[in-house]
Design a protein around this motif. Structure first.
Motif, PDB file in Angstrom:
ATOM      1  N   ASN A   1       0.826  -1.215   0.000  1.00  0.00           N
ATOM      2  CA  ASN A   1       0.000   0.000   0.000  1.00  0.00           C
ATOM      3  C   ASN A   1       0.859   1.264   0.000  1.00  0.00           C
TER       4      ASN A   1
ATOM      5  N   ALA B   1       1.488  -4.702   5.507  1.00  0.00           N
ATOM      6  CA  ALA B   1       0.228  -5.094   4.878  1.00  0.00           C
ATOM      7  C   ALA B   1       0.338  -6.367   4.061  1.00  0.00           C
TER       8      ALA B   1
ATOM      9  N   THR C   1       0.459 -10.184   3.155  1.00  0.00           N
ATOM     10  CA  THR C   1      -0.216 -11.325   3.774  1.00  0.00           C
ATOM     11  C   THR C   1       0.781 -12.242   4.484  1.00  0.00           C
TER      12      THR C   1
ATOM     13  N   GLN D   1      -0.752   3.311   9.136  1.00  0.00           N
ATOM     14  CA  GLN D   1      -1.445   2.068   9.480  1.00  0.00           C
ATOM     15  C   GLN D   1      -2.183   1.515   8.261  1.00  0.00           C
ATOM     16  N   PRO D   2      -1.811   0.318   7.767  1.00  0.00           N
ATOM     17  CA  PRO D   2      -2.444  -0.197   6.549  1.00  0.00           C
ATOM     18  C   PRO D   2      -3.879  -0.677   6.742  1.00  0.00           C
ATOM     19  N   THR D   3      -4.179  -1.290   7.903  1.00  0.00           N
ATOM     20  CA  THR D   3      -5.549  -1.722   8.217  1.00  0.00           C
ATOM     21  C   THR D   3      -5.759  -1.570   9.724  1.00  0.00           C
ATOM     22  N   LYS D   4      -6.990  -1.719  10.164  1.00  0.00           N
ATOM     23  CA  LYS D   4      -7.307  -1.600  11.591  1.00  0.00           C
ATOM     24  C   LYS D   4      -6.666  -2.707  12.417  1.00  0.00           C
ATOM     25  N   ARG D   5      -6.259  -3.787  11.761  1.00  0.00           N
ATOM     26  CA  ARG D   5      -5.633  -4.910  12.477  1.00  0.00           C
ATOM     27  C   ARG D   5      -4.158  -4.654  12.766  1.00  0.00           C
ATOM     28  N   HIS D   6      -3.604  -3.627  12.159  1.00  0.00           N
ATOM     29  CA  HIS D   6      -2.178  -3.362  12.307  1.00  0.00           C
ATOM     30  C   HIS D   6      -1.907  -2.309  13.385  1.00  0.00           C
TER      31      HIS D   6
END
Length: 294
Positions: free
Chosen positions: A52, A82, A84, A244-249
């Motif tokens: 990203n 980000a 996988t 932050q790439p996603t809320k999980r990170h």
């Protein structure tokens, strides 16, 4: 009757708004479309997409891209990344040819190649690394190459294979300061990454590394990381803002002002680094062509 105390609800912290200096344009244009088509046609992975990267529009618009070999599934689970995480099942021995042909068709003068971590492979994927650089040089002898390599977990024979194919710059990212390694890179070791950079320099390569800012580091910790890198032979350092790439990170602890990035650049040069690329949108491969002949 016992009167219970009234408990006031605690407000959740308000997520900081992204400052204006971090806003980027959407990727558009003929050159961007050309690179997009080549990446799809040759079934290649790019860290531009998987990571990203905020500079994808600018770099692809200039006809360049950072290719990610050895698949797009990583054996590591870094809290900032980000890409996988899982058990990779891709090991394409024809990948070096496809990468080399794509780079030739793009006509790039400087190519950056990186990869996921392949800890499950005995040689960490070093043979594919070596063959990719060799084939790029065969098809495009005028193209200079930077390889952004992963942590080899002290497999120094694999490291030698990775860096001995003729690339001009070898990069290995520290990612953060020593005190935050367990949180940011739980499967890596600060001292081991420094040792890897030291060995790359001893081999005779131009060395490069990158650190993200805004994950909770202090100024003194950044200064110490710079000193450690200089002591282990680093030539070039990139400093950029973690996003932050996603809320999980991992959440962003702080948005670093451009003025502080400028300050860190001067500090790095004063402490012995040959070149420092520093700014909110700087990433490992940003303006990588500038780093070849420093």
């Amino acid at each position: 009757m016992v009167m219970l105390p009234v408990i006031q609800p605690v407000e959740a912290p308000v997520k900081a708004r992204k400052p204006d200096w971090l806003r980027v344009k959407l990727p558009v244009g003929k050159e961007y479309a050309k690179v997009r088509n080549l990446v799809d046609q040759y079934k290649l992975h790019t860290i531009c997409e998987s990571g990203n990267c905020p500079n994808m529009g600018e770099c692809w618009g200039a006809g360049t891209a950072t290719f990610m070999i050895l698949g797009n599934v990583c054996t590591r689970s870094c809290s900032f990344c980000a890409v996988t995480t899982g058990r990779p099942n891709e090991y394409d021995q024809d990948e070096p040819r496809r990468v080399a042909e794509a780079i030739k068709l793009m006509g790039v003068k400087h190519a950056v190649i990186t990869s996921v971590n392949r800890d499950e492979l005995k040689d960490r994927g070093a043979s594919i690394w070596h063959e990719t650089v060799v084939q790029v040089k065969q098809l495009s002898p005028e193209t200079t190459i930077e390889t952004l390599i992963p942590d080899v977990k002290a497999n120094w024979d694999a490291l030698t294979t990775m860096i001995s194919a003729g690339q001009e710059v070898v990069s290995h990212n520290m990612e953060t300061v020593k005190e935050l390694y367990r949180m940011v890179r739980p499967q890596a070791k600060y001292e081991r990454s420094l040792e890897q950079i030291k060995r790359i320099k001893a081999y005779g390569k131009r060395t490069k590394s990158g650190i993200m800012l805004g994950v909770g580091e202090t100024k003194d910790q950044v200064y110490q990381a710079m000193d450690d890198l200089v002591a282990n032979g680093l030539d070039i350092l990139t400093l950029g803002q973690y996003l932050q790439p996603t809320k999980r990170h991992l959440e962003v602890a702080e948005f670093i002002h451009p003025d502080l990035f400028a300050h860190y650049r001067e500090e790095g040069l004063n402490r012995g680094l040959k070149y420092v690329e520093a700014g909110p949108l700087v990433r490992s491969s940003y303006h990588a062509e500038r780093h070849v002949f420093i």
